[in-house]
Design a protein around this motif. Structure first.
Motif, PDB file in Angstrom:
ATOM      1  N   HIS A 121       0.995  -0.751  -0.031  1.00 60.29           N
ATOM      2  CA  HIS A 121       0.185  -0.156   0.340  1.00 60.29           C
ATOM      3  C   HIS A 121       0.650   1.401   0.236  1.00 60.29           C
ATOM      4  O   HIS A 121       0.348   1.840  -0.936  1.00 60.29           O
ATOM      5  CB  HIS A 121      -1.129   0.184   1.334  1.00 60.29           C
ATOM      6  N   THR A 122       1.888   1.146   0.899  1.00 55.18           N
ATOM      7  CA  THR A 122       2.982   2.342   0.930  1.00 55.18           C
ATOM      8  C   THR A 122       3.644   2.391  -0.383  1.00 55.18           C
ATOM      9  O   THR A 122       3.679   4.319  -0.447  1.00 55.18           O
ATOM     10  CB  THR A 122       3.717   2.382   1.832  1.00 55.18           C
ATOM     11  N   ILE A 123       3.813   1.958  -0.901  1.00 50.76           N
ATOM     12  CA  ILE A 123       4.688   1.985  -2.712  1.00 50.76           C
ATOM     13  C   ILE A 123       3.622   2.460  -3.388  1.00 50.76           C
ATOM     14  O   ILE A 123       4.539   3.669  -3.908  1.00 50.76           O
ATOM     15  CB  ILE A 123       5.342   0.651  -2.975  1.00 50.76           C
ATOM     16  N   GLU A 124       2.581   1.808  -3.472  1.00 50.82           N
ATOM     17  CA  GLU A 124       1.083   2.489  -4.787  1.00 50.82           C
ATOM     18  C   GLU A 124       0.655   2.936  -3.864  1.00 50.82           C
ATOM     19  O   GLU A 124       1.243   4.394  -4.777  1.00 50.82           O
ATOM     20  CB  GLU A 124      -0.205   1.569  -4.362  1.00 50.82           C
ATOM     21  N   LYS A 125       1.372   4.049  -2.773  1.00 49.19           N
ATOM     22  CA  LYS A 125       0.378   5.374  -2.949  1.00 49.19           C
ATOM     23  C   LYS A 125       2.055   6.279  -3.313  1.00 49.19           C
ATOM     24  O   LYS A 125       1.968   7.739  -3.686  1.00 49.19           O
ATOM     25  CB  LYS A 125       0.263   5.962  -1.481  1.00 49.19           C
ATOM     26  N   ARG A 126       2.976   5.811  -2.651  1.00 51.02           N
ATOM     27  CA  ARG A 126       4.352   6.500  -3.331  1.00 51.02           C
ATOM     28  C   ARG A 126       4.454   7.018  -4.547  1.00 51.02           C
ATOM     29  O   ARG A 126       4.246   8.060  -5.491  1.00 51.02           O
ATOM     30  CB  ARG A 126       5.612   6.459  -2.714  1.00 51.02           C
ATOM     31  N   ALA A 127       3.413   5.499  -5.472  1.00 42.68           N
ATOM     32  CA  ALA A 127       4.116   5.394  -7.084  1.00 42.68           C
ATOM     33  C   ALA A 127       2.616   6.727  -7.524  1.00 42.68           C
ATOM     34  O   ALA A 127       3.071   7.229  -8.431  1.00 42.68           O
ATOM     35  CB  ALA A 127       3.899   4.285  -7.162  1.00 42.68           C
ATOM     36  N   ILE A 128       1.644   6.225  -6.936  1.00 43.58           N
ATOM     37  CA  ILE A 128       0.927   7.329  -7.985  1.00 43.58           C
ATOM     38  C   ILE A 128       0.999   8.962  -6.810  1.00 43.58           C
ATOM     39  O   ILE A 128       0.903   9.766  -8.112  1.00 43.58           O
ATOM     40  CB  ILE A 128      -0.876   7.415  -6.637  1.00 43.58           C
ATOM     41  N   ASP A 129       1.378   9.446  -6.206  1.00 43.74           N
ATOM     42  CA  ASP A 129       1.765  10.195  -5.640  1.00 43.74           C
ATOM     43  C   ASP A 129       2.746  10.673  -6.922  1.00 43.74           C
ATOM     44  O   ASP A 129       2.936  12.021  -6.854  1.00 43.74           O
ATOM     45  CB  ASP A 129       2.178  10.480  -4.224  1.00 43.74           C
TER      46      ASP A 129
END
Length: 72
Positions: free
Chosen positions: A46-54
């Protein structure tokens, strides 16, 4: 799937590659499946996904594709 001699980032990248290569066309994986393939927690996925989207949103805003109001 744990390989203590391999750095965590390498395990995640390898897991994503294997996951993608074995995914039938038109199908998606949920966060539980991704965390299994990557040998990491669902929270880390989830953290990696959020950083990538940001990161994508900020890049699009810099290119004028998104307004800064659309970033968050």
């Amino acid at each position: 799937m744990s390989h203590s001699h391999r750095p965590k980032g390498a395990s995640i990248e390898l897991g994503l590659a294997i996951s993608g290569a074995t995914l039938p066309e038109g199908q998606i994986r949920d966060i539980t499946e991704i965390s299994y393939f990557c040998d990491c927690s669902k929270q880390l996925v989830h953290t990696i996904e959020k950083r990538a989207i940001d990161k994508v949103r900020k890049t699009l805003a810099k290119q004028g594709i998104l307004s800064s109001a659309d970033i968050y």
